[in-house]
Design an enzyme around this catalytic site. Structure first.
Site, PDB file in Angstrom:
ATOM      1  N   ASP A 120     -29.336   4.935 -17.599  1.00 30.99           N
ATOM      2  CA  ASP A 120     -29.637   6.315 -17.214  1.00 30.99           C
ATOM      3  C   ASP A 120     -29.206   6.481 -15.742  1.00 30.99           C
ATOM      4  O   ASP A 120     -28.021   6.682 -15.481  1.00 30.99           O
ATOM      5  CB  ASP A 120     -31.146   6.520 -17.443  1.00 30.99           C
ATOM      6  N   ASP A 178     -38.556   4.204 -26.405  1.00 25.83           N
ATOM      7  CA  ASP A 178     -39.880   4.772 -26.638  1.00 25.83           C
ATOM      8  C   ASP A 178     -40.148   6.007 -25.800  1.00 25.83           C
ATOM      9  O   ASP A 178     -39.516   6.234 -24.768  1.00 25.83           O
ATOM     10  CB  ASP A 178     -40.956   3.735 -26.299  1.00 25.83           C
ATOM     11  N   PHE A 200     -33.738  13.403 -23.081  1.00 24.04           N
ATOM     12  CA  PHE A 200     -34.554  12.249 -23.460  1.00 24.04           C
ATOM     13  C   PHE A 200     -34.411  11.945 -24.959  1.00 24.04           C
ATOM     14  O   PHE A 200     -34.463  12.850 -25.798  1.00 24.04           O
ATOM     15  CB  PHE A 200     -36.022  12.530 -23.115  1.00 24.04           C
ATOM     16  N   ILE A 201     -34.228  10.664 -25.276  1.00 26.42           N
ATOM     17  CA  ILE A 201     -34.124  10.231 -26.674  1.00 26.42           C
ATOM     18  C   ILE A 201     -35.146   9.137 -26.980  1.00 26.42           C
ATOM     19  O   ILE A 201     -35.613   8.446 -26.072  1.00 26.42           O
ATOM     20  CB  ILE A 201     -32.704   9.727 -27.032  1.00 26.42           C
ATOM     21  N   ARG A 222     -40.364   3.245 -30.857  1.00 25.87           N
ATOM     22  CA  ARG A 222     -39.422   2.116 -30.802  1.00 25.87           C
ATOM     23  C   ARG A 222     -39.003   1.636 -32.189  1.00 25.87           C
ATOM     24  O   ARG A 222     -37.933   1.079 -32.370  1.00 25.87           O
ATOM     25  CB  ARG A 222     -40.052   0.923 -30.069  1.00 25.87           C
ATOM     26  N   GLU A 254     -28.311  -3.844 -22.803  1.00 23.57           N
ATOM     27  CA  GLU A 254     -29.282  -2.790 -22.488  1.00 23.57           C
ATOM     28  C   GLU A 254     -29.318  -1.773 -23.615  1.00 23.57           C
ATOM     29  O   GLU A 254     -28.317  -1.529 -24.285  1.00 23.57           O
ATOM     30  CB  GLU A 254     -28.867  -2.072 -21.192  1.00 23.57           C
ATOM     31  N   ASP A 255     -30.476  -1.164 -23.792  1.00 22.95           N
ATOM     32  CA  ASP A 255     -30.574  -0.055 -24.733  1.00 22.95           C
ATOM     33  C   ASP A 255     -29.907   1.188 -24.142  1.00 22.95           C
ATOM     34  O   ASP A 255     -29.110   1.845 -24.789  1.00 22.95           O
ATOM     35  CB  ASP A 255     -32.036   0.226 -25.105  1.00 22.95           C
ATOM     36  N   LYS A 292     -25.895   7.716 -20.081  1.00 24.63           N
ATOM     37  CA  LYS A 292     -25.981   9.126 -19.687  1.00 24.63           C
ATOM     38  C   LYS A 292     -25.149   9.312 -18.418  1.00 24.63           C
ATOM     39  O   LYS A 292     -25.667   9.173 -17.302  1.00 24.63           O
ATOM     40  CB  LYS A 292     -27.439   9.507 -19.403  1.00 24.63           C
ATOM     41  N   GLY A 309     -36.800  -2.446 -24.515  1.00 22.00           N
ATOM     42  CA  GLY A 309     -35.967  -1.494 -25.245  1.00 22.00           C
ATOM     43  C   GLY A 309     -34.812  -2.089 -26.033  1.00 22.00           C
ATOM     44  O   GLY A 309     -34.384  -1.514 -27.026  1.00 22.00           O
TER      45      GLY A 309
END
Ligand code: IMP
Ligand code: MG
Length: 175
Positions: free
Chosen positions: A104, A160, A153-154, A166, A100-101, A132, A46
């Site tokens: 969560d 992805d 969710f994104i 992506r 990190e992307d 988040k 990610g």
């Protein structure tokens, strides 16, 4: 609106907004890490886009490396995180920035930190483009946070939905 597999997504954050925020994160890191040659460690898959742009906005010397983790969330609430590609570099005495992307629940970042525990790094910073807060279950402080977002969710910009999305230069949110 876009469709990926069975789900529809609506525009959420533009490429221009992302770029400004990634630039701000890189500047913050650059100020903190003055006099260091940090190693930016991207968490595949990610983080490939955010690491690329972060590094381009970082104007001082740095090194780049990657690890690959995969989280499997079955029926239980505790995610099991598996290391698929380990650290290929001696990081003793180095300043490391994990990139990190998205953070969560925090299971992945917790497992990542364990990966660095016996490596005698000088300092370990954590950067994440998205966070988040409502989903976060850990107390691990995050050093550089791009966007705090709702627990929805994104996709896009490295993130992805079941393999797709992506490559999108902007972020979309589940409709
Ligand atoms: P964690 O729950 O913090 O361990 O996050 C696990 C992983 O789930 C992240 O690294 C992402 O790969 C993925 N993930 C979490 N939220 C999203 C999302 O909104 N879109 C896409 N992937 C996500
Ligand atoms: Mg990830």
């Amino acid at each position: 609106m876009i469709q990926l597999h069975d789900k529809q997504f609506v525009p959420f954050i533009t490429a221009t907004e992302i770029d400004a925020v990634v630039k701000r994160m890189a500047k913050e890191a650059e100020e903190d890490l003055e006099g260091e040659v940090p190693v930016f460690v991207g968490v595949l898959n990610g983080s490939f886009m955010v690491l690329s742009d972060f590094a381009k906005h970082y104007t001082k010397d740095c090194e780049i490396n990657f690890v690959k983790m995969s989280s499997y969330e079955g029926t239980s609430t505790t995610g099991e995180v598996k290391q698929l590609l380990g650290l290929s570099q001696n990081l003793e005495g180095r300043s490391v920035v994990l990139i990190e992307d998205i953070v969560d629940t925090g299971h992945t970042i917790e497992a990542l930190i364990q990966l660095f525990e016996n490596k005698n790094v000088k300092q370990l910073k954590i950067a994440t483009l998205f966070f988040k807060p409502e989903a976060y279950t850990k107390n691990i402080p995050l050093d550089y946070v791009g966007f705090e977002i709702p627990n929805k969710f994104i996709v896009g910009y490295g993130l992805d939905y079941d393999g797709l999305g992506r490559n999108l230069p902007e972020i979309y949110q589940l409709k």
